[in-house]
Structures are given as C-alpha cells and as structure tokens.
Design a protein around this motif. Structure first.
Motif, short mmCIF file in Angstrom:
data_model
loop_
_atom_site.label_atom_id
_atom_site.label_comp_id
_atom_site.label_asym_id
_atom_site.label_seq_id
_atom_site.Cartn_x
_atom_site.Cartn_y
_atom_site.Cartn_z
N MET A 174 31.07 45.03 51.08
CA MET A 174 31.29 44.58 49.71
C MET A 174 32.72 44.11 49.48
N THR A 175 33.63 44.33 50.43
CA THR A 175 35.01 43.92 50.20
C THR A 175 35.15 42.41 50.04
N GLU A 176 34.16 41.63 50.52
CA GLU A 176 34.21 40.18 50.35
C GLU A 176 34.20 39.82 48.87
N GLN A 177 33.58 40.63 48.04
CA GLN A 177 33.49 40.34 46.63
C GLN A 177 34.62 40.98 45.83
N GLN A 178 35.52 41.66 46.50
CA GLN A 178 36.65 42.28 45.80
C GLN A 178 37.76 41.25 45.63
N PRO A 179 37.96 40.79 44.41
CA PRO A 179 39.01 39.80 44.19
C PRO A 179 40.40 40.44 44.20
N THR A 180 41.39 39.62 44.39
CA THR A 180 42.78 40.06 44.29
C THR A 180 43.26 39.70 42.89
N ILE A 181 43.71 40.70 42.16
CA ILE A 181 44.09 40.50 40.75
C ILE A 181 45.47 41.11 40.50
N PRO A 182 46.14 40.66 39.42
CA PRO A 182 47.42 41.28 39.06
C PRO A 182 47.23 42.73 38.59
N GLN A 183 48.27 43.52 38.70
CA GLN A 183 48.20 44.93 38.30
C GLN A 183 47.78 45.08 36.85
N PHE A 184 48.27 44.21 35.95
CA PHE A 184 47.94 44.37 34.53
C PHE A 184 46.45 44.11 34.26
N ILE A 185 45.80 43.30 35.08
CA ILE A 185 44.36 43.09 34.93
C ILE A 185 43.62 44.36 35.39
N ALA A 186 44.08 44.94 36.49
CA ALA A 186 43.49 46.19 36.96
C ALA A 186 43.66 47.28 35.91
N ASP A 187 44.83 47.36 35.30
CA ASP A 187 45.08 48.35 34.25
C ASP A 187 44.13 48.12 33.06
N TRP A 188 43.92 46.85 32.71
CA TRP A 188 43.01 46.51 31.60
C TRP A 188 41.58 46.96 31.92
N ILE A 189 41.13 46.70 33.14
CA ILE A 189 39.78 47.10 33.56
C ILE A 189 39.63 48.62 33.45
N VAL A 190 40.60 49.34 33.97
CA VAL A 190 40.56 50.81 33.91
C VAL A 190 40.51 51.29 32.47
N SER A 191 41.37 50.72 31.62
CA SER A 191 41.39 51.18 30.22
C SER A 191 40.08 50.86 29.50
N GLN A 192 39.49 49.72 29.80
CA GLN A 192 38.21 49.37 29.18
C GLN A 192 37.10 50.34 29.61
N LYS A 193 37.09 50.65 30.88
CA LYS A 193 36.08 51.58 31.39
C LYS A 193 36.28 52.99 30.82
N GLN A 194 37.54 53.39 30.67
CA GLN A 194 37.83 54.73 30.15
C GLN A 194 37.39 54.88 28.69
N THR A 195 37.38 53.78 27.95
CA THR A 195 36.94 53.86 26.56
C THR A 195 35.42 53.73 26.44
N GLY A 196 34.74 53.58 27.58
CA GLY A 196 33.29 53.49 27.56
C GLY A 196 32.76 52.07 27.36
N MET A 197 33.65 51.11 27.42
CA MET A 197 33.26 49.72 27.23
C MET A 197 32.46 49.24 28.44
N ASN A 198 31.43 48.43 28.19
CA ASN A 198 30.72 47.80 29.30
C ASN A 198 31.33 46.42 29.54
N ILE A 199 30.93 45.76 30.60
CA ILE A 199 31.55 44.48 30.97
C ILE A 199 31.33 43.42 29.90
N TYR A 200 30.18 43.40 29.30
CA TYR A 200 29.90 42.42 28.25
C TYR A 200 30.85 42.61 27.06
N GLY A 201 31.00 43.85 26.63
CA GLY A 201 31.90 44.15 25.52
C GLY A 201 33.35 43.83 25.85
N ALA A 202 33.75 44.17 27.07
CA ALA A 202 35.13 43.91 27.49
C ALA A 202 35.42 42.41 27.51
#
Length: 104
Positions: free
Chosen positions: A1-29
């Motif tokens: 599955m690593t082929e589908q793992q994109p390389t992103i800036p740290q702030f995007i990774a932080d945003w993804i983590v924060s969205q998931k921690q608040t219970g947001m799904n991908i559509y809502g995010a």
C-alpha cells in the motif's frame, strides 16, 4: 500500500490528524477545507482533482512527510560529523542560513 502513500507537507499531516481526532470523516474534512487557511492555500496551488486524490490517499493509506531544506542540512551534517571536513560543512551550512534568512 505504500505506493498510494503520498508525500505531503507536515502541516497537511497535522490537519489530517486533527480532523480525525475530532471525529470528522473525509467528506466532512474536504467540505470544510476552506476554513483552514494554510491547507486551503496549499490546495489552491494544486489541481483540485490531484489535491482531493492526494488528501484521500493520505487519509486512507497514510503518508510520508516532505523533507524540508532544514532536514536535508541536518542529515548532511550528521553524515559528516566524524569526517575531517565537518568544520567546513558546518560553516557553509550556517552561512547558508544567514544568507537565506538575512541575519546580520
């Protein structure tokens, strides 16, 4: 599955983590992307389809963090820390920071 793992800036990774921690799904995010200025600006600099694909792939498959210029310099220093040319490398790295940041 690593082929589908994109390389992103740290702030995007932080945003993804924060969205998931608040219970947001991908559509809502994604539908609230515009509320996050830095993430929104990043997404506006890339084709929308690619942005959404990148964010979805990162959300579901994980991601790699973009290497910053600072990380590259630190890695270079660590590799050469025991070499004879360490002092020259350190001086040139510090000089590069001073020039880049306009430190006087």
């Amino acid at each position: 599955m690593t082929e589908q793992q994109p390389t992103i800036p740290q702030f995007i990774a932080d945003w993804i983590v924060s969205q998931k921690q608040t219970g947001m799904n991908i559509y809502g995010a994604l539908s609230e992307l515009y509320k996050h200025k830095k993430v929104s600006t990043w997404s506006n600099n890339v084709d929308d389809t690619l942005t959404y694909k990148t964010l979805c792939d990162a959300w579901f498959y994980g991601y790699k963090i973009e290497s910053s210029e600072t990380d590259e310099i630190v890695d270079k220093l660590v590799r050469h820390i025991q070499s004879d040319d360490f002092e020259d490398i350190l001086r040139s790295s510090v000089r590069a920071f001073i020039i880049r940041d306009g430190i006087k």
